[in-house]
Design an enzyme around this catalytic site. Structure first.
Site, short mmCIF file in Angstrom:
data_model
loop_
_atom_site.label_atom_id
_atom_site.label_comp_id
_atom_site.label_asym_id
_atom_site.label_seq_id
_atom_site.Cartn_x
_atom_site.Cartn_y
_atom_site.Cartn_z
N LYS A 1 0.84 -1.18 0.00
CA LYS A 1 0.00 0.00 0.00
C LYS A 1 0.88 1.24 0.00
CE LYS A 1 -1.07 -0.84 4.93
NZ LYS A 1 -2.16 -0.90 5.90
N HIS B 1 -9.16 -11.57 5.74
CA HIS B 1 -9.23 -10.18 6.18
C HIS B 1 -10.62 -9.90 6.78
CE1 HIS B 1 -9.33 -5.81 6.12
NE2 HIS B 1 -8.02 -5.84 6.07
#
Lengths: 371, 371
Positions: free
Chosen positions: A138, A254
């Site tokens: 990210k 997740h």
């Protein structure tokens, strides 16, 4: 008595004892026949289909636990229907929380569970004894080439697993195919340098008709694991990924969109069941969970409850590895290892980027902290 | 400013104004780059990827609404990623609730929405002006033949829609194929007698790899609609069913397992968004919702919020029909029609079985009440 022991659920009910007796009785109907008992014409339906509740046990003022037994027959062999029986309609009622579940062996044997689990992941990574290390690609908005460059440096620095940020889907700035190809190649290149076995896990949370296709594509492009958000695609889609023999890849779960189930201590589903037991039923090898003291709102007790669920006995189902995360830092590694022990995947994102010596050195520091 | 107007969300935040300003700022990061802003090296990511929040507006003591704008680019065209951006990570934080959403036209145009919606369902049923009537095949435990017998009598009595109980999956007592074949045949036979157009909607909530196959099978066996629980299979699986041209069937959505999102007035997702706007994005033509005053815990205001979501303007997306349910009775029909108006599907289950004259007469009474 239910026909065959299937699913036993311990619910936490809010209210005085008499009220909880009534709630438990209603729940046994609501989660099964959902029909007025006095209108049921076949007595065997009352005997074998309606669930059966034990007496409530007081656990705190105005809080009672009650064990409810559901027959295996009404669940069949589908995880979707198991979730429905567990908490389908009663999710819409106040003051009911799923605390613990036990599955009978015949029911449990219908689920493969984690393909790797704790021992399998350690074998795959040739890391028998230490905490495992993970980071994320990210921020969102970087190109596929930029993400691949990060992946290379993470792997070079000694990470065990590199996952996509869970917000990376198939956006124009880093399209899925290009991203996975470049990142998998970058990690393979770094592994060739280090002799390591770092895994790259792209996010295959995708439209319903594309999850399997995207995972197969990822595998063909060199991915060595998969990241999935069952809150977005459904727990059963994760199970399908875990069971698919053409994939055979470890799965990291997740928690996106699942928070509403656990945010109340008296409603919803416990951390243990949602992120532990159900995650394992649906094949998660590792489960990302917001650690206490980070950006999220969970307590050490919540985290302990979660870890219990990843490892509690479930017949043939392997234990999963907890992945505490959510704003973790290198400074907290010793404390996390003390709390979670060695059987943990430590996931640090942004904080690894703070070291002025660069990402590779930062990862090496992380690795030294656990060796 | 985000690159192109995508998704605008109004969140309800708990806390004093200053705190809500900080929460909104964090949310803009958490739901997008999930990365420390000071470490972002490319300024255009801060400008175009990070969401942008307006000033909080006080709506009650310690409650503020704040509008947040997300760019279309980070969502792409996937409903799974839209859900993630809307409430993925922040579902794990306390005191945040999704109140309302607005989608820009380019984003909205990627979704077909309800294939039939309010006008389409009325055309299909040739019932232009009155409330529509629905019942459910139950209790769980009946055989396929017994369920088909119920279906025949419901259709003969003038029901518009007959749905499977949402707990009917593929259990041994009434396997999917046999059940659907028998029930579809029974409804067709009754339609031939009455000249009516009663629909039969089997439950296609199924394992992830089987949802579409089961729906196609249902259609080939004569089903004229589908029942789906997106809480169990994922909202995007419902969208896939709605968009599949080989199916072309109306879809009734069941709220199983979704209660945890709406049970708190200050956390989760509003009734309007979850059961209205998201349901329509995912193609629901009718949405089952627990009516106030029944077995569940919702208020008239919750129900109004839900109805608003089924009909509020969403560009090309048709409005859906609300299906208030959950322990409704014939005695409450006038009150429900007064509250919901004519644009409603009234769903009564158990209470129809109470009439000593039998199910057919009971359904005729139901029909007379709305004509």
């Amino acid at each position: 008595v239910p026909a065959s022991p299937g699913l036993t659920v311990t619910y936490l009910l809010t209210g005085p004892r008499d009220e909880c007796v009534a709630v438990a009785r209603d729940l046994c109907i609501e989660q099964t026949i959902e029909f007025p008992a006095d209108l049921v014409t076949r007595p065997e339906i009352l005997d074998h289909v309606v669930a059966r509740a034990d007496e409530p046990v007081a656990v705190a003022p105005d809080l009672h636990e009650v064990r409810v037994e559901f027959s295996a027959e009404i669940i069949g062999s589908e995880l979707t229907q198991l979730l429905n029986v567990l908490f389908g309609n009663i999710s819409l009622k106040r003051g009911i929380r799923v605390q613990r579940i036990e599955l009978g062996d015949p029911l449990l044997s219908r689920f493969r569970g984690p393909r790797f689990g704790r021992p399998g992941l350690r074998r795959l990574l040739q890391a028998p004894g230490r905490p495992l290390l993970c980071s994320a690609l990210k921020p969102l908005g970087l190109s596929a080439a930029e993400l691949a460059d990060l992946a290379y440096r993470f792997a070079l620095g000694g990470m065990d697993m590199i996952k996509d940020d869970h917000g990376l889907a198939d956006q124009p700035f880093a399209p899925f195919r290009e991203r996975v190809a470049r990142c998998a190649e970058a990690v393979a290149k770094a592994n060739a340098v280090t002799g390591g076995r770092c895994l790259y896990l792209p996010n295959v949370t995708a439209p319903a008709g594309e999850v399997i296709a995207r995972a197969l594509l990822a595998r063909s492009l060199g991915a060595s694991g998969l990241l999935v958000s069952p809150g977005l695609v459904g727990f059963d889609a994760m199970r399908l990924l875990a069971e698919d023999e053409r994939l055979g890849l470890p799965i990291l779960m997740h928690p996106a969109l699942l928070g509403s189930f656990v945010i109340s201590p008296v409603q919803g589903i416990s951390h243990r069941v949602l992120f532990g037991q159900l995650a394992r039923l649906a094949g998660a090898d590792g489960v990302i969970f917001p650690n206490f003291g980070g950006r999220f709102s969970f307590t050490p007790a919540d985290c302990r409850d979660f870890v219990d669920g990843t490892v509690c006995p479930m017949a043939n189902l392997a234990p999963a590895l907890p992945v505490p995360a959510g704003g973790m830092s290198l400074a907290r590694v010793p404390e996390m290892v003390e709390f979670y022990g060695r059987d943990v995947i430590l996931l640090i994102g942004g904080d690894l980027h703070r070291d002025p010596r660069g990402l590779v050195e930062s990862c090496r520091t992380f690795r030294r902290l656990v060796e």
